[in-house]
Enzyme design. Structure first.
Site, PDB file in Angstrom:
ATOM      1  N   ARG A 107       0.879  -1.186   0.000  1.00 34.78           N
ATOM      2  CA  ARG A 107       0.000   0.000   0.000  1.00 34.78           C
ATOM      3  C   ARG A 107       0.904   1.220   0.000  1.00 34.78           C
ATOM      4  NH1 ARG A 107      -5.153   1.555   3.698  1.00 34.78           N
ATOM      5  NH2 ARG A 107      -6.035   0.154   2.137  1.00 34.78           N
ATOM      6  N   HIS A 134      -7.583   0.690  -6.140  1.00 38.13           N
ATOM      7  CA  HIS A 134      -7.770  -0.129  -4.936  1.00 38.13           C
ATOM      8  C   HIS A 134      -8.466  -1.430  -5.358  1.00 38.13           C
ATOM      9  CE1 HIS A 134      -7.919  -1.178  -0.861  1.00 38.13           C
ATOM     10  NE2 HIS A 134      -8.746  -0.274  -0.370  1.00 38.13           N
ATOM     11  N   GLN A 137     -10.261  -3.955  -2.886  1.00 37.34           N
ATOM     12  CA  GLN A 137     -11.542  -3.402  -2.430  1.00 37.34           C
ATOM     13  C   GLN A 137     -12.630  -3.697  -3.461  1.00 37.34           C
ATOM     14  OE1 GLN A 137     -12.176  -1.542   0.581  1.00 37.34           O
ATOM     15  NE2 GLN A 137     -14.214  -2.105  -0.103  1.00 37.34           N
ATOM     16  N   ASP A 229     -17.387   7.312  -0.933  1.00 38.14           N
ATOM     17  CA  ASP A 229     -16.085   7.207  -0.252  1.00 38.14           C
ATOM     18  C   ASP A 229     -15.726   8.608   0.249  1.00 38.14           C
ATOM     19  OD1 ASP A 229     -13.595   6.331   0.660  1.00 38.14           O
ATOM     20  OD2 ASP A 229     -12.645   6.374  -1.314  1.00 38.14           O
ATOM     21  N   CYS A 269     -16.376   1.936   1.341  1.00 36.93           N
ATOM     22  CA  CYS A 269     -15.207   1.064   1.581  1.00 36.93           C
ATOM     23  C   CYS A 269     -14.698   1.192   3.011  1.00 36.93           C
ATOM     24  CB  CYS A 269     -14.109   1.393   0.588  1.00 36.93           C
ATOM     25  SG  CYS A 269     -13.533   3.084   0.713  1.00 36.93           S
ATOM     26  N   ARG A 297     -13.593  -8.313   2.416  1.00 36.06           N
ATOM     27  CA  ARG A 297     -12.167  -8.103   2.097  1.00 36.06           C
ATOM     28  C   ARG A 297     -11.396  -9.389   2.421  1.00 36.06           C
ATOM     29  NH1 ARG A 297     -10.026  -2.998   1.929  1.00 36.06           N
ATOM     30  NH2 ARG A 297      -8.186  -4.127   1.225  1.00 36.06           N
TER      31      ARG A 297
HETATM   32  N1  NVA Z   1     -10.023   6.764  -1.062  1.00 29.99           N
HETATM   33  C1  NVA Z   1      -9.575   6.380   0.258  1.00 29.99           C
HETATM   34  C2  NVA Z   1      -9.797   4.919   0.468  1.00 29.99           C
HETATM   35  C3  NVA Z   1      -9.360   4.415   1.809  1.00 29.99           C
HETATM   36  C4  NVA Z   1      -9.555   2.937   1.959  1.00 29.99           C
HETATM   37  C5  NVA Z   1      -8.118   6.751   0.431  1.00 29.99           C
HETATM   38  O1  NVA Z   1      -7.333   6.542  -0.489  1.00 29.99           O
HETATM   39  O2  NVA Z   1      -7.775   7.279   1.490  1.00 29.99           O
HETATM   40  N1   CP Z   2     -11.148   0.035   2.888  1.00 32.24           N
HETATM   41  C1   CP Z   2      -9.845  -0.030   3.263  1.00 32.24           C
HETATM   42  O1   CP Z   2      -8.932  -0.290   2.464  1.00 32.24           O
HETATM   43  O2   CP Z   2      -9.642   0.200   4.589  1.00 32.24           O
HETATM   44  P1   CP Z   2      -8.245   0.401   5.326  1.00 32.24           P
HETATM   45  O3   CP Z   2      -7.685   1.733   4.881  1.00 32.24           O
HETATM   46  O4   CP Z   2      -8.585   0.373   6.785  1.00 32.24           O
HETATM   47  O5   CP Z   2      -7.324  -0.713   4.936  1.00 32.24           O
END
Ligand code: NVA
Ligand code: CP
Length: 309
Positions: A107, A134, A137, A229, A269, A297
């Protein structure tokens, strides 16, 4: 599905519709069988390294538990504590980790970094979120819609809010799997053109719809699934105030949800910011499936891990 072994999972768009269906079917099967008490030690003796450059609750824990339940082991690797955080090249990290591990989940911010890692690693690399995409997800989301609606083909999915990583992966997954997807985003915050073009190309195969609009009402009217989101993703904290103003008309609240099908499900999400992109009554309401979605997930990723590693 031995033929998928060794593949990377950087974007759902690298997989055919049939391959995505196989992953989803396996996820559903693993979920049902684990709930019935069956163990699946499909990855006995295998180790996944998990590199995190950003915070996580769901991704970290679901991947770690997935590896454990599959009989393997997962290592949490904070990017700050790796030499990568002090400038060791990604390509060197990739080659070193390939000598110890059976797979890497990462990540990070820059999608290019994940591509670089995958290019130089001899083991599968799984994208656990970048600024662009993502994909894990989106797989859990498709599994959730399949379970709740009994099908994917022809399901009307409305995504309201920022044209971000989550929106991008939804566009690609939905268009591959025959859902009709409409994204409503403010001008200047639409999904990236190349992602929309790729989604339209996918959709043209079976005549499903990919629509981008700035009108949330248009997106939600008659929808079977309403998804939102956060307005400011990780790394965009400095834009929080301006985004809160721009996105205000895109809040998923009871009035907007009332335009959807009466059987519509609400998805997010997570993590959610109540009172911003979604109201408390909607996320806590009877149409919300956000915790089933979060649970998936685990199951969707078990299918990915068991297939690729
Ligand atoms: N769009 C959000 C998703 C988090 C799971 C981010 O990138 O912070
Ligand atoms: N939805 C998701 O990826 O959550 P986290 O940021 O907690 O991993």
């Amino acid at each position: 599905m031995k033929y998928l072994q060794g593949r990377d999972f950087l974007t759902v768009n690298d997989f055919s519709r049939d391959e995505l269906w196989e992953l989803l079917s396996l996820a559903v099967k693993l979920k049902q069988e684990s709930k019935a008490g069956k163990a699946h030690h499909l990855l006995r003796g295998k180790t996944l390294g998990m590199i995190f450059q950003k915070a996580s609750t769901r991704t970290r824990i679901s991947f770690e538990v997935a590896m454990w339940q599959l009989g393997g082991y997962a290592l949490f690797l904070s990017a700050q504590d790796l030499q990568m955080g002090r400038g060791e090249p990604v390509r060197d990290t990739a080659r070193v980790l390939s000598r110890y591990l059976d797979g890497i989940m990462i990540r990070t911010f820059d999608h290019g970094e994940v591509e670089e890692l995958a290019k130089h690693a001899d083991i599968p690399v799984i994208n656990g979120l970048t600024d662009l995409l993502h994909p894990c997800q989106a797989m859990a989301d498709m599994q959730t819609i399949l379970e709740k609606k009994g099908k994917l083909q022809g399901v009307k999915l409305a995504y309201v809010g920022d044209g971000n990583n989550v929106a991008h992966s939804l566009l690609l997954a939905a268009s591959k799997l025959g859902l009709d997807i409409t994204v409503a985003a403010p001008r200047g915050y639409e999904p990236r053109e190349e992602v929309v073009t790729a989604a339209r190309y996918n959709a043209s195969r079976d005549g499903s719809a990919v629509i981008v609009t700035s009108d949330p009402l248009r997106a939600v009217t008659g929808a079977d699934v309403v998804y939102t989101d956060v307005w400011a993703s990780m790394g965009q904290e400095a834009e929080q105030a301006i985004r809160a103003r721009v996105f205000k008309p895109y809040q998923l609240n009871a009035a907007l949800l009332a335009k959807a099908s009466p059987e519509a499900i609400v998805m997010h999400c997570l993590p959610a910011h109540r009172g911003e992109e979604i109201t408390d009554d909607v996320i806590e309401g009877p149409q919300s499936v956000v915790f089933d979605q979060a649970e998936n997930r685990l199951h969707a990723q078990k299918a990915i891990l068991a297939t690729l590693l």
